[in-house]
Structure formats: structure tokens, C-alpha cells
Design an enzyme around this catalytic site. Structure first.
Site: not given
Ligand code: BES
Ligand code: ZN
Ligand code: MN
Length: 499
Positions: A266, A271, A278, A289, A348, A350, A352
Site C-alpha cells: 500500500k 492519508d 480524520k 501510510d 478513509d 482507501e 483496500r
Molecule cells: N491508514 C489507515 C489505517 C491506520 C490507522 C494505519 C492507524 C496506521 C495507524 C486506513 O486507511 C484507515 O483509515 N482505515 C480506517 C478504515 C475504516 C474507515 C473502515 C480505520 O481503520 O479507521
Molecule cells: Zn490509509
Molecule cells: Mn484511511
């Protein structure tokens, strides 16, 4: 580029000249007895070591250390004993940590030369020692100027093995150092600010790396990404002033490859969450990220040094996730390279989406094993804490092979289940698949979403490195900030595939 000059010398530790002398010792059954080398040092220091051992209750337990100032009685300013615990339970992670801590602490104490004496049980561990030393001295100092620039650095390490070192022992030490330097390269990228590291600049770095190491590198620009139908990468990237990129690096062995492995990372260079933005606290950490893609740089650099008989394709989908008039939104429905349509519920989630298109691209290369690694979910941290990655496998064979690599590398990863019960969460009323489920089981539902895009690929592994990729404090062989976690396991897996 390696930063240390590492030599080896078969000598008595008290005869080697350096600023700091680190001595690895195994836990002793006999109180205060740590063998003839330590006894000789103690004699040269008029019993100061024995005194410190008694005072600090040092028993050689793993993680313990004791330091003695030599006050001019030895070449070295100080001698530090590092406990390695008992030999039977001594594993690769503790060995790497020992070397890294010795190097890190010598550097912190402004030493420029370190001598490190190894007990006999490390006679076969020169690669791990080389890795640890180079990993231990890493620090991110690029943006300091004037007084903030470090005035000293550890420059030289003399490794003192217990037995006379063979040519192979020295070769492995050197190889370990190259692996450490490759991981440090990845760390540098994870620490780079997002105004410097964005999709185009990552692609430039990949091209340069491949050129220097005789690897193949293909970069798809935004036009080409759209022309090929990578619609999900387009969706994520179109809200940024920095266009997305798609990088495909290839390592091919000289001899006929025994296996073909595709590994995807990824590459979200920042992000913000996009329209589903966020909260402000900690948002800056989302510069990391792209750690999955960052791992591919170090991995390819290390492969060029290791030369395993495995064909490895490293694939990095890259984009910046930003809110903008052009940004994708919750409620959107997008197609994909696979052909399936996806209902967007949260911009958020993104990562996947990028991975889905990359998996469809990667599986078309017909690999024996398809892997992806990503800082994918906060839910992964909730499940396993900040220092452990989750991995998922769609077959027992792939799961077992990956577990073996995890054990060989000594990284902290735990297998998680692809719970079929949760599959309903990624079903959509308006498209083929829904992008995300609810909060519960968020790391698992992300994996289930990805599985929708592997087609008939037989063996697939997904690694969620969201926790360990970026650390809030130094631990083991990892510094604060970007760690390069994952590379060692992928290397072990690839080397295993060549056996
Ligand atoms: N990049 C983040 C995940 C992340 C969180 C990485 C903390 C490192 C530390 C990812 O893109 C994300 O924001 N995921 C969301 C998914 C949700 C919206 C379904 C999450 O984990 O909150
Ligand atoms: Zn992310
Ligand atoms: Mn995200």
C-alpha cells in the site's frame, strides 16, 4: 548505503581498541562467572566488573545490561555486558536486539568505534549481528540544520567472534549489514514528510534503485492507470494535486527461478481520510501510510544482495488521499480492474481500494504466492496492539509457510482468521461489494474485502502492518518512527521458497 565500517577480529576482547566494548554474555549457572573473556577484563579493571555485577544484580538475563567505566585502564572508555539469557531459548530477535542496542547506545554515548564480543553460541549468527548493528545506528536527521545536526556518529564496529571466523562467516556478516542498510532505506522513506514523498517522487526513487541494482522497473502514470481500468486507484488518487502512480519492480535470478512471488505494498503517501476526514491529532503520522510500498524498496535492495533463485515482483499502487472538489465520496460506486463494482461508504478506507486493483494486476502474473502488505486498519491495533502485525492466509499451506518465515525472521506477527460469518459486512445493496463493514472485526472485514479481488489465485497472504510500521518509541532493533517492519519476514519467505 551502509553507514558503518564493520570489521571482524579474532582476539581477546581486552586487546581490541575501541571507544566502547560491548560483551554479549549468556546467563550463568555459577554466580558472577561469565567465562574467561569477562574474567580477563575484570582482572584488567581490578575487579570493577565483578563489583558492578554484584551491585546491579546482573545475572546475564535477556535484556539486562551493566556498564563499567574503565578510567584509562583499558583502551575502551567503557565496557558494557549485555545479557542474552539462556542458550536454549535464545532466538534470532534477541540476538538482533543485542547488536542493535550495543550500536545504538554506543552512538548515543558519542562513541565513534565500538567493539562487540560474541559468545560461542553466536558463532553462526553473523548475519543477524550484521543486521542488528546497521539497524541500530539508524536515525532520521536529514532535516536538522546547524546545532541540531548530530556532531558525532558511530563509524566503526569491530566484531569479535568466539571462534576463528571463516570466509563464510564474514560474508554473512557483510550480507547482514546490507540487509540492515536496505531496511534503513525503507525507514528513511517512511519518515520523509508527505510534501517530499508523494507518488511521483516514490516512483523516481524506485526507478533509481532498480537502475543501480540491475532490476527491472515499470512505472504507470495516471493516464495509463486510467487507460488500464484501475478505477479504484483513480478514485482514491483523483482528489490530490499529486497524481497517482503504479510501480512494478522485478527481480529475476540469473539461474532459472524455483518460484514466482508477487508482493504488493500500500502506497498512500499521506492519508488525510479524504472527504471522511480524520481528526487532527496524529494525522501527521499518516505520512507513513506508504509503509507497505516503502517495504518494497528495502526488500528489492536486499534481494539484489541476497540473489535468491526466486522471481519477485514488487508492486506499489501509490496515491495521496485528500479531500477536494475532485475527490471521491461516500455513496460513490466505482468499477475496478477486476471488474467488480464497489460501493464507497467511507473515503478513509482507501487502502483496500488501491490494493484491490493491485491484487487484480498481481494475480495476472500467475505467481505461486500472492502477498500484500499494508498499514490497513486501526482495528488491527485494537486487536493485536501497536507492536504486532496481523496476517491472513487463504490456504493452510500458505499460512504455514508464512508462519515459518515469521519465526525465522523473529518479527512480531500473528495469524488472524478469515471469519466467514463476517462476510455479510462487505455485501452491498447497490453494488457487487461494499468497501467496508462496521467497527467490529475491522481488520478481518478489510481482509475479506481484499479476498474478493484475488480471483482464482491459489495461495494468498495479507499482512496488516498498521501497528508496527511506525513506532512512537524505540524498541528492540527498531527506532522511533518508521521501522521497516515486515521486510525481514518477506526475505525469509523468499529464501525459503528457493530451498
Ligand atoms: N491508514 C489507515 C489505517 C491506520 C490507522 C494505519 C492507524 C496506521 C495507524 C486506513 O486507511 C484507515 O483509515 N482505515 C480506517 C478504515 C475504516 C474507515 C473502515 C480505520 O481503520 O479507521
Ligand atoms: Zn490509509
Ligand atoms: Mn484511511
Amino acid at each position: 548505503m551502509a553507514s558503518l565500517k564493520i570489521q571482524s577480529k579474532h582476539a581477546a576482547p581486552n586487546e581490541v581498541s575501541a571507544d566502547v566494548l560491548a560483551v554479549g554474555v549468556v546467563a550463568s549457572g555459577k554466580k558472577g562467572d561469565f567465562g574467561p573473556a569477562v574474567a580477563a577484563l575484570d582482572a584488567a579493571l581490578d575487579g570493577a566488573i565483578a563489583k558492578a555485577i554484584a551491585k546491579e544484580e546482573f545475572t546475564g538475563k535477556r535484556g539486562q545490561s551493566v556498564e563499567v567505566q574503565t578510567l584509562g585502564r583499558l583502551e575502551a572508555d567503557s565496557v558494557v555486558l549485555y545479557g542474552l539469557g539462556d542458550v536454549e531459548s535464545l532466538k534470532v530477535d534477541a540476538i538482533r536486539t543485542f547488536a542493535a542496542k550495543a550500536a545504538r547506545s554506543a552512538q548515543a554515548n558519542k562513541a565513534s568505534a565500538l567493539a562487540i564480543a560474541l559468545p560461542e553460541c553466536l558463532d553462526k549468527a553473523s548475519r543477524t549481528i550484521g543486521e542488528g548493528l546497521e539497524l541500530g545506528v539508524y536515525r532520521f536527521t536529514k532535516y536538522f540544520t546547524g546545532d541540531r545536526q548530530p556532531k558525532t556518529a558511530l563509524e566503526k564496529v569491530i566484531v569479535i567472534p568466539a571462534s576463528k571466523p571463516s570466509a563464510e562467516w564474514k560474508k554473512q556478516l557483510e550480507l547482514g549489514q546490507k540487509i540492515g542498510a536496505a531496511i534503513n532505506h525503507t525507514r528513511e522513506l517512511g519518515n520523509e514528510p508527505p510534501n517530499v514523498l508523494f507518488p511521483e517522487s516514490y516512483a523516481d526513487i524506485a526507478v533509481k534503485l532498480c537502475k543501480e541494482n540491475g532490476l527491472d522497473c515499470k512505472v504507470l502514470d495516471f493516464k495509463e492507470i486510467q487507460r488500464r481500468g484501475m478505477k479504484l486507484i483513480q478514485a482514491v488518487g483523483q482528489g490530490s494535486a499529486h497524481e497517482p502512480r503504479f510501480v512494478h519492480m522485478t527481480y529475476s535470478p540469473e539461474k532459472k527461478a524455483k518460484k514466482k512471488i508477487v508482493i504488493i505494498g500500500k502506497g498512500i503517501t499521506f492519508d488525510s481520510g479524504g472527504i471522511s476526514i480524520k481528526p487532527a491529532p496524529g494525522m501527521g503520522d499518516m505520512k507513513s501510510d506508504m509503509s507497505g510500498a516503502g517495504n518494497l524498496i528495502g526488500l528489492m535492495e536486499a534481494l539484489a544482495a541476497l540473489e535468491p533463485e526466486v522471481e519477485v515482483h514488487a508492486i506499489a499502487p501509490l496515491a495521496e488521499n485528500m479531500p477536494d472538489a475532485k475527490a471521491y465520496r461516500p455513496g460513490d460506486i466505482w468499477g475496478s480492474l477486476d471488474g467488480k463494482t464497489v460501493e464507497i461508504v467511507n473515503t478513509d478506507a482507501e487502502g483496500r481500494l488501491l490494493l484491490a486493483d493491485a491484487l487484480a494486476y498481481g494475480r495476472a502474473l500467475n505467481p505461486d504466492l500472492l502477498i500484500d502488505n499494508a498499514t490497513l486498519t486501526g482495528a488491527c491495533l485494537v486487536a493485536l496492539g501497536a507492536n504486532c502485525s496481523a496476517f491472513y492466509a487463504n490456504t493452510e499451506e500458505a499460512g504455514a509457510a508464512f508462519q515459518k518465515a515469521v519465526d525465522a525472521a523473529g518479527e512480531n506477527m500473528w495469524r488472524m482468521p478469515l471469519l466467514e460469518d463476517l462476510r455479510d459486512q462487505v455485501k452491498s445493496d447497490v453494488a457487487d461489494v461494499k468497501q467496508a463493514g462496521d467497527r467490529m472485526g475491522g481488520s478481518i472485514t478489510a481482509a475479506l474485502f481484499l479476498r474478493e479481488f484475488i480471483g482464482d489465485q491459489k495461495h494468498w497472504i495479507h499482512v496488516d502492518i498498521a501497528g508496527p510500521a511506525f513506532a512512537d518509541k524505540a524498541a528492540g532493533w527498531s527506532p522511533k518512527g518508521a521501522t521497516g517492519h515486515g521486510i525481514l519476514t518477506f526475505l525469509a519467505l523468499i529464501e525459503q521458497a528457493a530451498d
